[in-house]
Design an enzyme around this catalytic site. Structure first.
Site, PDB file in Angstrom:
ATOM      1  N   ALA A 273       0.761  -1.227   0.003  1.00 19.98           N
ATOM      2  CA  ALA A 273       0.069  -0.111   0.188  1.00 19.98           C
ATOM      3  C   ALA A 273       0.963   1.398   0.010  1.00 19.98           C
ATOM      4  CB  ALA A 273      -1.001   0.113   1.294  1.00 19.98           C
ATOM      5  N   ASN A 276      -0.464   7.816   0.360  1.00 20.28           N
ATOM      6  CA  ASN A 276      -0.700   9.359  -0.188  1.00 20.28           C
ATOM      7  C   ASN A 276      -1.970   9.955   0.598  1.00 20.28           C
ATOM      8  OD1 ASN A 276       0.574   8.265  -2.572  1.00 20.28           O
ATOM      9  ND2 ASN A 276      -1.351   6.867  -2.937  1.00 20.28           N
ATOM     10  N   GLU A 307      -0.939   2.384   7.035  1.00 21.90           N
ATOM     11  CA  GLU A 307      -0.977   3.510   6.369  1.00 21.90           C
ATOM     12  C   GLU A 307      -1.328   4.689   7.003  1.00 21.90           C
ATOM     13  OE1 GLU A 307       0.912   3.252   3.631  1.00 21.90           O
ATOM     14  OE2 GLU A 307       0.952   1.099   3.756  1.00 21.90           O
TER      15      GLU A 307
END
Length: 856
Positions: A273, A276, A307
């Site tokens: 992953a 962003n 993430e």
């Protein structure tokens, strides 16, 4: 290409000279569909870049990797593209104090997962796009200054086919045929993102009221290809997402800073992953098409939270250069498990961390390419390879040790100060250490030197002396280090004493101690009854190789399955695997332990790891003369446990997959054929599509199924996932012509996408076909320098790692690797590192085979 490999010194010089005010990026992606015409399929990219220069009149450069540039305008002055653009850089001279650069380029769609990746779904012909940039591929989509410390706000405008939706980091909408997105906060180039296509999209929202009465609402979204929509359990993705946001808000005292929170599950992704901000991207394999174990859902939850931790560690506060990559990855790896255990249903996450993530770190830290957690990264190719077990898992393990060292409250308060002090900025190691020193009251310099600035892993071994009364007179922990990395470190450890009681092997005494130097006496355990097992890193507080005294090892050989604590059991399994890899425990003995005790393992993730280790022990570490017998024993054991497992359970599914992976005899293969055909059955075992492929591949490898059976299976599963399985099975057929074709497709051609390159390599390399692929050892060393030079770094890494002739496990292959390294001193250090690592793995395998042969 010339100039593509940006160096640290170039980045430092540019950062001292320039500051960026903002980007406006306009992309026209309508060319993604329809006829591409001649040449590479491209899209128009127009970038307006505003920046200042500290030395008016100076020269610098912008980054862009593109087939062509139509125009370059600097401060209203038209520059000749042919003169200033060399394929990777745009030369900029005569800079003013305030500058505006406009670049109109044709950028290429990617098939390697780098830049703007374009995927055509074989099921329905739909086209899907997404971007992936880390560490430096944003320059494949728009002109920029591609380094993490030149942060800036971004505005994206995108034209796309009429029936598509487009997403970016900021919130957006469609006006007059153009998707326009809100300006981002200041972020680095590598975490900007665009996702576009006819994705299936689900929405939700997160709400939070803080103690001061402030309210926060975060729009949530999750998307995947339309073909995966029936399998998409977005509710569970949102559940973990909300639990994570609650956890990080509770502990970080800094509200999520990037507006919305979309999560895109995309095809042919190179990574797990990518963080962003506002638009996290994941590999779509985290959407499960068939029955999977709880370990798979735990793994997905861990990645979601990893993430999310990056939104603070990495996106809000970013390392200045890739030397300090650990400032985001180590923290996210630690926080992923820390938050998962603290906020979700996966409360046994530290078991998986000990058994899986740390194993990755231990392997990396014993390679000749090992490096400190804070690494010396000279250029972008070095950076690409440092997304490794040290930067992630060792760094996370070290942070777990740091929490034990300074205390959880001081650690988290240090993080909170770090965020507030450096928000939207860039940092180095010293910035974090100063915050931790403030909150803990400890001098962090010595700790950082030992744990972050030196490489290698220590081993801790207990020595027990008993008194005349049969009790512990003295327990000593002996610390050792490899000669190549002799640093002895301070360890905060828990030592557990175990004995057999009614109900199992249980801990009856525990002491925490600070271990330093070569010998440490643990006074807190003196006078205890004699133990049957001493576990020197109980509860997994530190990062070390656990060793055993002879009495403890004998206990494990006889009673490992009786250990009642699942984390202690996982630590013992990991330690036994380390002994096997180090050539101190024969591979056949490790296989015997798996056959004897794995059936009692309650933790499904540990069981899956044991299966992987047992296969590696057989293929790489067992003496060649024992492999056939060992394989037969593993298959017999797998089938026995499959039939004994609870019907319909995840353990039954795991043993079924392991049986398929180990099946070699006529009877085994006939059973696989029957399970596929429906003429055989195991009560409670659902043979879904994913399991069908797992059953088919060994039949293909052993010549019991061929192209017609593979084609028939693809007809049942005419999807992108099915295509990858088909390609892998086709390359696995036991035919010289098949191997030649697979080799040519990967090594001599660049027609395959990254996902199909990966599948082809996986099918090509089969341990049952050592003799068939033996001729490719010589071809490998003849080809890899050229492949590295001609292909993208991602494909180069796949080929150099994946096709190294490790199955030709002889001194001759070691000699060939040494000869290649000696003959290619000028080849990229990144390529040399990959060969050196594979060579070291092979040398380790040969040492382990010697150990196993002696046990015969």
């Amino acid at each position: 290409m010339p100039g593509e490999n940006l160096t640290r010194e170039e980045a430092r010089t540019r950062a001292e000279l320039l500051s960026v005010q903002g980007y406006e990026v306009e992309l026209d992606l309508r060319s993604a569909v329809g006829d591409a015409g001649e040449g590479p399929r491209t899209f128009r990219s127009v970038t307006t870049l505003r920046f200042t220069c500290a030395e008016p009149g100076a020269a610098s450069f912008a980054d862009l990797v593109a087939p062509s540039v139509a125009s370059v305008t600097l401060n209203g002055r038209e520059l000749d593209p042919a003169a200033v653009f060399d394929g990777t850089r745009i030369a900029l001279d005569g800079l003013q104090a305030e500058n505006t650069l406009v670049v109109d380029a044709r950028c290429a769609y990617s098939r390697t997962g780098e830049g703007m990746h374009r995927f055509v779904d074989p099921e329905d012909g739909e086209v899907y796009l997404y971007t992936q940039y880390e560490p430096a591929d944003a320059r494949r989509v728009f002109a920029n200054f591609e380094q993490p410390d030149l942060k800036a706000p971004y505005r994206f405008r995108v034209q796309a086919p009429e029936d598509w939706t487009v997403w970016s980091n900021g919130a957006g909408g469609l006006t007059d045929g153009v998707w326009s997105f809100a300006e981002t906060k200041p972020i680095s180039t590598y975490i900007t993102c665009v996702v576009a296509g006819p994705y299936h999209y689900v929405t939700d929202s997160y709400r939070r009221t803080f103690e001061d009465g402030t309210e926060l609402e975060i729009p949530l979204g999750a998307m995947c290809r339309k073909g995966l929509a029936p399998h998409f359990d977005a509710d569970d993705v949102f559940l973990v997402t909300k639990q994570g946001l609650d956890f990080f808000h509770d502990h970080f005292d800094y509200p999520y800073p990037f507006g919305k929170y979309d999560q895109a599950f995309v095809p042919e992704y190179n990574l797990g992953a990518m963080e962003n901000p506002g638009l996290v991207t994941f590999r779509e394999e985290y959407i499960y098409r068939g029955k999977v174990t709880q370990a798979s859902y735990e793994r997905r939850a861990n990645v979601i939270l990893h993430e999310m931790a990056h939104m603070w560690f990495g996106d809000l506060v970013t390392m200045r250069w890739w030397d300090d990559l650990w400032l985001k990855e180590s923290f996210a790896d630690f926080m992923g498990t820390f938050s998962m255990v603290g906020a979700t249903r996966f409360t046994d996450g530290w078991i998986t961390f000990a058994n899986n993530r740390k194993t990755w770190a231990y392997r990396a830290d014993q390679l000749p390419s090992t490096h400190p957690v804070t690494a010396d990264i000279g250029d972008l190719q070095d950076a690409k390879l440092n997304f490794d077990g040290i930067t992630y898992a060792k760094g996370a393990s070290v942070l777990k040790q740091l929490v034990a060292y300074v205390g959880q409250d001081a650690f988290l308060e240090g993080a909170r100060r770090y965020f507030k002090r450096h928000a939207y900025g860039n940092t180095t190691l010293g910035d974090l250490l100063s915050a931790l020193a403030e909150t803990s009251g400890r001098d962090m310099t010595g700790w950082a030197k030992s744990w972050l600035q030196t490489a290698g892993v220590n081993s801790l071994t207990p020595q027990v002396e008993l008194g005349e009364d049969g009790r512990v007179a003295q327990l000593t922990v002996v610390q050792e280090a490899a000669a190549s990395h002799p640093e002895l470190r301070p360890h905060r450890v828990a030592i557990g004493l175990y004995r057999r009681e009614e109900g199992g092997l249980v801990r009856y005494a525990r002491a925490e101690a600070d271990v330093s130097g070569p010998r440490t006496v643990v006074t807190g355990l003196s006078g205890q009854e004699a133990p049957e097992l001493v576990l020197v890193n109980d509860e997994d507080l530190t990062y070390c190789k656990i060793r055993f005294d002879e009495n403890s090892l004998a206990t494990l050989r006889a009673h490992l399955g009786e250990l009642t604590d699942p984390l202690a059991r996982a630590l013992c399994w990991s330690a036994l695997w380390s002994l096997t890899r180090d050539g101190l425990l024969p591979a056949r003995e490790f296989v015997a332990l798996v056959l004897r005790f794995a059936g009692r393992e309650s933790d499904i993730g540990v069981l899956q790891m044991l299966h992987a280790w047992a296969r590696t022990a057989l293929v790489a570490y067992a003496a060649p003369g024992w492999r056939e017998e060992g394989g037969r024993l593993l298959a017999e054991g797998a089938l026995r446990e499959l039939r004994a497992a609870e019907t319909g359970s995840q353990h039954q599914l795991t043993w079924a997959r392991f049986f398929a992976a180990t099946a070699t005899t006529e009877a085994d293969l006939q059973l696989l054929e029957g399970l596929l055909a429906g003429s055989e059955a195991v009560e409670g075992l659902e043979v879904d599509q994913e399991l069908r492929w797992a059953l088919l591949q060994p039949l293909v490898v052993h010549g019991r199924a061929a192209e017609p059976e593979i084609a028939a299976e693809l007809a049942r599963d005419h999807t992108a996932s099915g295509k990858r399985h088909q390609v892998r099975c086709l390359a696995a057929r036991p035919s010289a012509a098949v191997k030649a074709q697979a080799w040519a497709q990967v090594v001599e051609s660049d027609e395959l996408s990254n996902a199909l390159v990966e599948a082809t390599i996986a099918g090509f390399v089969q341990s049952a076909q050592r003799e068939l692929i033996a001729p490719y050892a010589e071809k490998y060393f003849a080809a890899i320098a050229r492949v590295w030079q001609e292909r993208s770094i991602q494909i180069g890494m796949d080929v150099v790692r994946g096709l190294f002739p490790s199955l030709q496990d002889s001194p001759d292959t070691l000699a060939a690797a040494d000869a290649w390294l000696e003959a290619h001193p000028d080849v990229s250090q990144a390529a040399r590192r990959l060969v050196l690592e594979a060579r070291d793995d092979l040398a380790r395998a040969l040492r382990a085979q010697e150990c196993d042969a002696k046990a015969a």
